[in-house]
Design an enzyme around this catalytic site. Structure first.
Site, short mmCIF file in Angstrom:
data_model
loop_
_atom_site.label_atom_id
_atom_site.label_comp_id
_atom_site.label_asym_id
_atom_site.label_seq_id
_atom_site.Cartn_x
_atom_site.Cartn_y
_atom_site.Cartn_z
N HIS A 95 0.86 -1.20 0.00
CA HIS A 95 0.00 0.00 0.00
C HIS A 95 0.89 1.24 0.00
O HIS A 95 1.85 1.33 0.77
CB HIS A 95 -0.87 -0.04 1.26
CG HIS A 95 -1.85 1.07 1.41
ND1 HIS A 95 -2.32 1.82 0.36
CD2 HIS A 95 -2.47 1.55 2.53
CE1 HIS A 95 -3.17 2.72 0.82
NE2 HIS A 95 -3.28 2.58 2.12
N ASP A 181 -4.13 -2.41 5.18
CA ASP A 181 -5.01 -1.68 6.10
C ASP A 181 -6.17 -2.55 6.62
O ASP A 181 -6.67 -2.31 7.73
CB ASP A 181 -5.63 -0.47 5.39
CG ASP A 181 -4.72 0.75 5.41
OD1 ASP A 181 -3.87 0.86 6.30
OD2 ASP A 181 -4.88 1.61 4.52
N TYR A 208 -12.28 1.90 13.32
CA TYR A 208 -11.42 1.89 12.13
C TYR A 208 -12.26 1.59 10.88
O TYR A 208 -12.16 2.26 9.85
CB TYR A 208 -10.36 0.82 12.36
CG TYR A 208 -9.28 0.68 11.33
CD1 TYR A 208 -8.04 1.29 11.52
CD2 TYR A 208 -9.47 -0.09 10.20
CE1 TYR A 208 -7.02 1.12 10.60
CE2 TYR A 208 -8.46 -0.26 9.28
CZ TYR A 208 -7.24 0.36 9.48
OH TYR A 208 -6.25 0.18 8.56
FE1 FEO Z 1 -4.37 3.56 3.91
FE2 FEO Z 1 -2.80 2.76 6.96
O1 FEO Z 1 -3.03 3.54 5.24
#
Ligand code: FEO
Length: 412
Positions: A95, A181, A208
């Site tokens: 990512h 993530d 989250y």
């Molecule tokens: Fe989309 Fe933890 O970054």
């Protein structure tokens, strides 16, 4: 020996100094603990976070992801406790977002600028736009495999979870998934595994999900289907933030499926701001009307509750009731902020309603309704606006509005 001339922030960072943990044979978790972060691009991180990188030592050695800029020394120290960083053969970037890639320039410099850097096809586009480096990029796609010797890595593109470049890396022999993530939590603590923290991690995982992944809920349902189709057995999930799921990875997968379905509960969030307590008085009467009908109703004042905590409550609520005084012919700024934030996260299957006190023009209710309709909420009422301070009749009207919203919610 600690020098008294050392920067106190540096000392705090050192408290979380990297301790590599072997999570499977030759696979190490390198968690850089950010105890002090309190804001991650507008999301309140009152419990801090971790940036998890992973090192696999096999015939070939690979580093998966890095950490946020500023944590490179910590990461390097962790790697050095296992191997000399120059011995890393490949780096994988699952990512591009900079909480995982910010350390890449320092890491690549130390590991060797010519070493292969594996990323998704979309990562091939986004990494150079972040770092302006001509690294030895090796784009991969779903199904690409990479042998390390005894272990085999397989890649799975997971576009938009969380960015277009996002991908998972799976270790076939260990049934271990590096999920970037996904399945993460912004939580800094002494625990590194689900069995060490238990259910206490779930509110962090829910927050989250509500604030980062809710917008992609339909994609998550498709991804889970795809994983089932591919027959990927998963014994361990290693996210890039928070704890590793080694005892019960199904728990977080099932929670993601449930959250993604957005099945409304008999719960309402009454989110508002107030200038002289009139809109607040209305909010409290609406909550009383909802509660009288057996609805779990939560009043949330936007200068007492952070927008990301409100979104966490919105996740499983059946109704979102929004209140704003009219200020300068418009919405109160915190209410505009929240509506913009919630609209971006695209919650589904919600009942909505608007309310607010006003002095002379009274546009707020109309403006809130417009936003609720744009979000495809089922608007339960034209809304309630009251001039200046609510009298008993006004309070009763707000109470009745609460009861009416309760009637639009599922019975259980
Ligand atoms: Fe989309 Fe933890 O970054």
């Amino acid at each position: 020996m600690v020098s008294y001339l050392q920067d106190p922030n540096e000392l705090l960072a050192k408290e979380g100094a990297m301790k590599p943990i072997e999570i499977a044979e030759g696979i190490y978790l390198m968690a850089a603990v950010d105890w002090n972060i309190r804001d991650m691009h507008g999301y309140s991180t009152e419990s801090g976070t971790t940036y998890n990188a992973y090192l696999i030592v096999d015939e070939k050695t690979v580093l998966i992801d890095t950490a946020k800029k500023g944590f490179e020394d910590d990461l390097m120290e962790g790697i050095s406790q296992v191997i000399e960083p120059r011995e890393i053969d490949f780096v994988i970037s699952n990512h591009t977002e900079m909480d995982h890639s910010g350390g890449l320039p320092r890491i690549m410099h130390r590991v060797g600028e010519d070493k292969p850097l594996y990323c998704s096809k979309m990562g091939l586009k986004s990494l150079p736009l972040h770092f302006r480096q001509k690294w030895n990029y090796r784009p991969v796609e779903t199904g690409t495999e990479l042998s390390l010797g005894r272990k085999t890595l397989a890649f799975l593109e997971t576009r938009m979870l969380h960015w277009p470049d996002s991908m998972f890396t799976y270790v076939k022999e260990d049934k271990l998934l590096f999920s970037s993530d996904a399945f993460g939590q912004h939580y800094a603590g002494p625990e590194r595994f689900d069995d060490e923290i238990g259910d206490a991690i779930m509110p962090h995982a829910a927050k989250y999900f509500a604030n980062i992944l809710l917008i992609y809920a339909p994609l998550i349902l498709k991804l889970v289907e795809k994983v089932q189709e591919l027959g990927l057995a998963i014994d361990t999930i290693c996210p890039d933030h928070g704890i590793v799921w080694r005892q019960d990875p199904a728990k977080i997968i099932n929670a993601y499926v449930e959250w993604s379905k957005q099945k409304p509960k008999r719960k309402a969030v009454v989110v508002y701001d107030s200038m002289w307590h009139s809109t607040q008085k209305m909010a409290e009467a609406i909550v009383a009307g909802l509660a009288e009908q057996g609805v779990d109703a939560k009043p949330m004042h936007l200068r007492a509750c952070h927008r990301s905590d409100v979104m966490t409550q919105v996740l499983d609520a059946g109704a979102v009731v929004v209140g704003s005084p009219t200020l300068n012919n418009g919405l109160f700024p915190t209410v505009s902020d929240f509506l913009t934030y919630m609209k971006g996260l695209k919650p589904q299957n919600k009942v909505g309603a608007a309310f607010g006190s006003y002095g002379w023009s009274g546009e707020a209710v109309k403006l809130i309704n417009k936003e609720l309709e744009a979000m495809k909420f089922d608007v339960a009422s034209p809304g309630l606006k009251i001039q200046y301070v609510p009298d008993d009749k006004g309070v009763q009207a707000a109470y009745e509005l609460g009861k009416k919203i309760a009637g639009a919610l599922p019975s259980k």
